[in-house]
Every structure is written in structure tokens, then in C-alpha cells.
Design a protein around this motif. Structure first.
Motif, mmCIF file in Angstrom:
data_model
loop_
_atom_site.group_PDB
_atom_site.id
_atom_site.type_symbol
_atom_site.label_atom_id
_atom_site.label_comp_id
_atom_site.label_asym_id
_atom_site.label_seq_id
_atom_site.Cartn_x
_atom_site.Cartn_y
_atom_site.Cartn_z
ATOM 1 N N ASP A 1 0.826 -1.195 0.000
ATOM 2 C CA ASP A 1 0.000 0.000 0.000
ATOM 3 C C ASP A 1 0.864 1.250 0.000
ATOM 4 O O ASP A 1 2.026 1.220 0.396
ATOM 5 C CB ASP A 1 -0.881 -0.028 1.268
ATOM 6 N N SER A 2 0.295 2.345 -0.403
ATOM 7 C CA SER A 2 1.009 3.619 -0.499
ATOM 8 C C SER A 2 1.001 4.408 0.805
ATOM 9 O O SER A 2 1.415 5.559 0.825
ATOM 10 C CB SER A 2 0.375 4.469 -1.601
ATOM 11 N N TRP A 3 0.571 3.820 1.898
ATOM 12 C CA TRP A 3 0.411 4.544 3.156
ATOM 13 C C TRP A 3 1.703 4.689 3.955
ATOM 14 O O TRP A 3 1.682 5.125 5.090
ATOM 15 C CB TRP A 3 -0.655 3.865 4.010
ATOM 16 N N GLY A 4 2.810 4.313 3.410
ATOM 17 C CA GLY A 4 4.087 4.464 4.108
ATOM 18 C C GLY A 4 4.805 3.138 4.273
ATOM 19 O O GLY A 4 4.329 2.083 3.851
ATOM 20 N N ALA A 5 5.977 3.208 4.922
ATOM 21 C CA ALA A 5 6.834 2.031 5.079
ATOM 22 C C ALA A 5 6.125 0.886 5.788
ATOM 23 O O ALA A 5 6.320 -0.280 5.446
ATOM 24 C CB ALA A 5 8.107 2.410 5.821
ATOM 25 N N PHE A 6 5.284 1.190 6.779
ATOM 26 C CA PHE A 6 4.599 0.124 7.517
ATOM 27 C C PHE A 6 3.654 -0.675 6.623
ATOM 28 O O PHE A 6 3.286 -1.801 6.947
ATOM 29 C CB PHE A 6 3.820 0.696 8.712
ATOM 30 N N ALA A 7 3.259 -0.107 5.490
ATOM 31 C CA ALA A 7 2.268 -0.755 4.624
ATOM 32 C C ALA A 7 2.872 -1.390 3.373
ATOM 33 O O ALA A 7 2.140 -1.806 2.487
ATOM 34 C CB ALA A 7 1.198 0.261 4.232
ATOM 35 N N GLN A 8 4.198 -1.499 3.323
ATOM 36 C CA GLN A 8 4.829 -2.101 2.148
ATOM 37 C C GLN A 8 4.450 -3.567 1.975
ATOM 38 O O GLN A 8 4.341 -4.048 0.852
ATOM 39 C CB GLN A 8 6.346 -1.970 2.227
ATOM 40 N N GLU A 9 4.295 -4.264 3.082
ATOM 41 C CA GLU A 9 3.845 -5.668 3.038
ATOM 42 C C GLU A 9 3.021 -5.928 4.284
ATOM 43 O O GLU A 9 3.543 -5.955 5.395
ATOM 44 C CB GLU A 9 5.025 -6.635 2.989
ATOM 45 N N ARG A 10 1.726 -6.091 4.070
ATOM 46 C CA ARG A 10 0.823 -6.391 5.187
ATOM 47 C C ARG A 10 0.011 -7.633 4.824
ATOM 48 O O ARG A 10 -0.380 -7.818 3.680
ATOM 49 C CB ARG A 10 -0.123 -5.220 5.460
ATOM 50 N N TRP A 11 -0.237 -8.465 5.809
ATOM 51 C CA TRP A 11 -0.954 -9.716 5.606
ATOM 52 C C TRP A 11 -2.322 -9.646 6.288
ATOM 53 O O TRP A 11 -2.437 -9.214 7.431
ATOM 54 C CB TRP A 11 -0.145 -10.883 6.163
ATOM 55 N N PHE A 12 -3.358 -10.085 5.568
ATOM 56 C CA PHE A 12 -4.730 -10.092 6.063
ATOM 57 C C PHE A 12 -5.344 -11.468 5.850
ATOM 58 O O PHE A 12 -5.027 -12.150 4.870
ATOM 59 C CB PHE A 12 -5.590 -9.085 5.283
ATOM 60 N N PRO A 13 -6.267 -11.882 6.719
ATOM 61 C CA PRO A 13 -6.976 -13.138 6.473
ATOM 62 C C PRO A 13 -7.730 -13.060 5.131
ATOM 63 O O PRO A 13 -8.337 -12.030 4.818
ATOM 64 C CB PRO A 13 -7.959 -13.241 7.636
#
Length: 103
Positions: free
Chosen positions: A74-86
């Protein structure tokens, strides 16, 4: 191929994200069992399917077959470069709109 995913970026969904190292030393099967604690939140997200509430676009970058999780960037910053969701949560906020980028 990159997949651009249109979804409803609602707070209950955003609270479910996990970091890439989310499993630690646990085997995927054990981690999958721990994800069941989110089931009630995941179920309630169904009301957002195809609603376009807080519509947002991100990129699907992976899928874990055993744990049934989807990775997004996601484009929301470094924390959102790779996020995992169910996967089920992702399906519940999906807007049935996506684009595949062909090169």
C-alpha cells in the motif's frame, strides 16, 4: 503480474493486518489456528462487500495457501509495504473490482 485491488479500507479490516514476520517460529498450521480468534471481526466485515465504503486501492503481492492470508502493498508508508490479512476478511471488503497490469 501485479494486481490492483479496490477494497473498502474500513477500520475493523485495517485492525486485522499483520507484519511479514507475523508467524515468528510457528509452523503455518499453528499460525492458522491462532488466526481463528479474529473470526468474529472477519464475519462482521461482510456488510462492506461491494459497498465501496472508504474505497481504496492497493496491490495484492502474495497469498499463503496454508494460512489463507493475502499480502498487500500500500502507499500509506513504510509500515504498509507488506501487510498480511486473512483471506476471508479480504473477500468481505472486496469491491469486485481489480485490474491486472499486463506488460
Amino acid at each position: 503480474m501485479p494486481i490492483l485491488w479496490i477494497m473498502s479500507a474500513v477500520e475493523p479490516f485495517e485492525q486485522l493486518w499483520r507484519q511479514p514476520n507475523r508467524m515468528g517460529d510457528l509452523p503455518p498450521e499453528t499460525w492458522s489456528e491462532q488466526l481463528k480468534s479474529d473470526h468474529e471481526t472477519v464475519r462482521k466485515l461482510n456488510k462492506y462487500k461491494n459497498q465501496g465504503v472508504r474505497a481504496h486501492c492497493c496491490m495484492v503481492i502474495g497469498y499463503h495457501k496454508i494460512t489463507k492470508e493475502v499480502a498487500t502493498s500500500d502507499s500509506w508508508g513504510a509500515f504498509a509495504q507488506e501487510r498480511w490479512f486473512p483471506l476471508e476478511a479480504s473477500q468481505n471488503v472486496f469491491s469486485d473490482t481489480y485490474s491486472v497490469i499486463h506488460w
